[in-house]
Enzyme design. Sequence first.
Site, PDB file in Angstrom:
ATOM      1  N   ASP A 100      20.322  19.334  16.325  1.00  0.00           N
ATOM      2  CA  ASP A 100      20.416  18.014  17.170  1.00  0.00           C
ATOM      3  C   ASP A 100      18.971  18.201  17.884  1.00  0.00           C
ATOM      4  O   ASP A 100      18.448  19.247  18.300  1.00  0.00           O
ATOM      5  CB  ASP A 100      21.381  18.260  18.289  1.00  0.00           C
ATOM      6  N   ASP A 131       6.926  -6.281  15.732  1.00  0.00           N
ATOM      7  CA  ASP A 131       7.109  -5.854  14.361  1.00  0.00           C
ATOM      8  C   ASP A 131       5.602  -5.391  13.729  1.00  0.00           C
ATOM      9  O   ASP A 131       5.201  -4.465  13.089  1.00  0.00           O
ATOM     10  CB  ASP A 131       8.055  -6.418  13.306  1.00  0.00           C
ATOM     11  N   HIS A 145      -0.374  -4.417  13.445  1.00  0.00           N
ATOM     12  CA  HIS A 145      -1.071  -4.679  12.390  1.00  0.00           C
ATOM     13  C   HIS A 145      -2.046  -5.976  12.485  1.00  0.00           C
ATOM     14  O   HIS A 145      -3.296  -5.719  12.259  1.00  0.00           O
ATOM     15  CB  HIS A 145      -0.173  -5.042  11.097  1.00  0.00           C
ATOM     16  N   HIS A 161      -0.014   1.941  10.076  1.00  0.00           N
ATOM     17  CA  HIS A 161      -0.483   2.078   8.609  1.00  0.00           C
ATOM     18  C   HIS A 161      -1.487   1.174   8.331  1.00  0.00           C
ATOM     19  O   HIS A 161      -2.277   1.352   7.404  1.00  0.00           O
ATOM     20  CB  HIS A 161       0.708   2.418   7.775  1.00  0.00           C
ATOM     21  N   LYS A 165       5.221   3.673  14.936  1.00  0.00           N
ATOM     22  CA  LYS A 165       5.321   2.421  15.766  1.00  0.00           C
ATOM     23  C   LYS A 165       6.788   2.112  15.525  1.00  0.00           C
ATOM     24  O   LYS A 165       7.524   2.562  14.789  1.00  0.00           O
ATOM     25  CB  LYS A 165       4.421   1.380  15.248  1.00  0.00           C
ATOM     26  N   LYS A 206      -5.171   1.278   5.449  1.00  0.00           N
ATOM     27  CA  LYS A 206      -5.612   0.560   4.443  1.00  0.00           C
ATOM     28  C   LYS A 206      -7.046   0.461   3.936  1.00  0.00           C
ATOM     29  O   LYS A 206      -7.849  -0.082   4.987  1.00  0.00           O
ATOM     30  CB  LYS A 206      -4.877  -0.979   4.553  1.00  0.00           C
ATOM     31  N   LYS A 245       8.801 -13.432   7.276  1.00  0.00           N
ATOM     32  CA  LYS A 245       9.562 -12.791   6.204  1.00  0.00           C
ATOM     33  C   LYS A 245      10.070 -14.121   5.328  1.00  0.00           C
ATOM     34  O   LYS A 245      10.343 -15.109   5.794  1.00  0.00           O
ATOM     35  CB  LYS A 245      10.584 -12.194   6.605  1.00  0.00           C
ATOM     36  N   GLU A 252       5.350 -12.325   3.574  1.00  0.00           N
ATOM     37  CA  GLU A 252       6.153 -11.688   2.758  1.00  0.00           C
ATOM     38  C   GLU A 252       7.360 -12.317   2.167  1.00  0.00           C
ATOM     39  O   GLU A 252       8.002 -13.217   2.904  1.00  0.00           O
ATOM     40  CB  GLU A 252       7.113 -10.408   3.729  1.00  0.00           C
TER      41      GLU A 252
HETATM   42  C1  BG6 Z   1       5.968  -2.537   8.746  1.00  0.00           C
HETATM   43  C2  BG6 Z   1       6.875  -3.584   9.241  1.00  0.00           C
HETATM   44  O1  BG6 Z   1       5.299  -2.004   9.837  1.00  0.00           O
HETATM   45  O2  BG6 Z   1       5.002  -3.301   7.923  1.00  0.00           O
HETATM   46  C3  BG6 Z   1       7.639  -4.168   8.089  1.00  0.00           C
HETATM   47  O3  BG6 Z   1       7.936  -2.853   9.970  1.00  0.00           O
HETATM   48  C4  BG6 Z   1       6.325  -4.676   7.063  1.00  0.00           C
HETATM   49  O4  BG6 Z   1       8.500  -4.983   8.562  1.00  0.00           O
HETATM   50  C5  BG6 Z   1       5.469  -3.933   6.713  1.00  0.00           C
HETATM   51  O5  BG6 Z   1       7.434  -5.512   5.996  1.00  0.00           O
HETATM   52  C6  BG6 Z   1       4.400  -4.475   5.928  1.00  0.00           C
HETATM   53  O6  BG6 Z   1       3.630  -3.341   5.450  1.00  0.00           O
HETATM   54  P1  BG6 Z   1       2.819  -3.539   4.083  1.00  0.00           P
HETATM   55  O7  BG6 Z   1       1.709  -2.358   4.021  1.00  0.00           O
HETATM   56  O8  BG6 Z   1       3.702  -3.550   3.089  1.00  0.00           O
HETATM   57  O9  BG6 Z   1       1.962  -4.955   4.224  1.00  0.00           O
END
Ligand code: BG6
Length: 483
Positions: free
Chosen positions: A106, A246, A251, A189, A159, A193, A337, A227
């Site tokens: 835990d 999100d 990003h 992330h 995040k 890229k 989305k 997306e």
């Molecule tokens: C994430 C989000 O940080 O990035 C997701 O939580 C999203 O909702 C994703 O789909 C998209 O990342 P990538 O690299 O696929 O464009």
Amino acid sequence: MTNPPSDAPSDAPSDAPSDAPSDAIVFFGATGDLAYKQIFPALLGLVRDQGLHVPIIGVAKAGWSLDQLKARAADSLSQHASRQHGNGDAGATQRLMDLLRFVGGDYTDAATFTQLRSALGDAKRPLHYLAVPPSLFAAVAGGLAGSGCAADARLVIEKPFGHNRDTARALSRLLAQTFPEASIFRIDHYLGKEPVQNILYTRFANSMFEPIWNRDNIGSIQITMAEDFGVQDRGRFYDATGAIRDVVQNHMLQVLANLTMDPPTGEEHEAMRDQKAALLKAVRPLAPMDVVRGQYAGYQSVAGVRPGSSVETYVALRLFIETWRWAGVPIYIRAGKKLPATATEVTVHFKRPPRETFDEIVPANSGHMRIRISPDVTIAMGVRVKLHGERMIGEDVEMILTEQVADLMLPYQRLLWDAMRGLGELFGRDDIIDAQWRIIEPVLDDVTPVYRYAPGSWGPAEAEALIGPDGPWREPRLMAAKG
Ligand code: BG6
């Protein structure tokens, strides 16, 4: 460590963390979704490409065994590591399996961290990766501090960093009690890229862009992150988050900063992040009139979503940067989305010629720079050229500067490798994260209405009114076909 002779210059205060690379990786949340989708494939890439050979300790709730963790890793690699990213390399996979260790318990129990301390053996500079929900950050940071696992360690944190500006600040204060800022690596992330870095590279490795990169020549900028899938099995997380938190808070604003920041000055290693912070601090906080939120029809029946939820799965925004370089240049961002395509693309629109010279009206936005971030990678310049023939009329063409099928190195692989070596440039810094929250804070939650949109459409019609004469929104899929 031996002390330097008293007359030797000392290059670091004795309490500063050493620059030595991390000699162990600990990842909390080892049985979770992020580990499954991102971390195991990244670790495989590190073993294969960077020759990683330090112990890798997965931490998760009790009840798992090392063999189960290895089976989970193998399954993850078969699902999420492509051949290009190491899958199929049996030697690397075996080396990764040999490095794996498991600690179960835990996160609120001190005994878990005592076990971790002994699993770390003589590692002196471990890297702890918190791939756990934010509600557990405090418990894990406290456990690390109390057990001696935090000494000289690096901390990688996922995040979302906070839920709003206040909670992000509180989290920063909490982490600062145990880790110096230089040892905290806040993952976004997108920064890992390749094309996101290429924005900066292309801008600052050529002298031709800088003189035109301003309000005199650029009419508007668009960023679309589309997306074609919904929130999938992440209903509970998503419904507490929404598109603005999100993907915009992190990003999209990072992409915006790379597009618009000033060139770094000097050689100081924080020069890049200093300029990024300065830019983000100059972005005007969003007003409700600059935001259109949408929710796709059917979202409310996703497991984990609250009935009657008004959380946005789509957002379109108009931003302004309060600097001499960018004053009056609208920057449009939309992210959603269940849109018609999965693609992230930036278009920088150059202004129209000041008057028509030929027998035609040059379409708005024919002069542009297009940067496609995913799924494929492209940088292209759009210009107008004359059509063959007697008349002085033309067509829009694109000159492709670079084109790749996809990113060759996984973003998480690149970022973990940087964090292990203490390189912070591709991570959020305390002041940068704070500036990002400052921009979006006024429009979080239910300040603006949420409009329903049909899955497979480009979002609510209200987004067209937002972009108005600066539009239309450019559709990534159509541009790709053309390019
Ligand atoms: C994430 C989000 O940080 O990035 C997701 O939580 C999203 O909702 C994703 O789909 C998209 O990342 P990538 O690299 O696929 O464009």
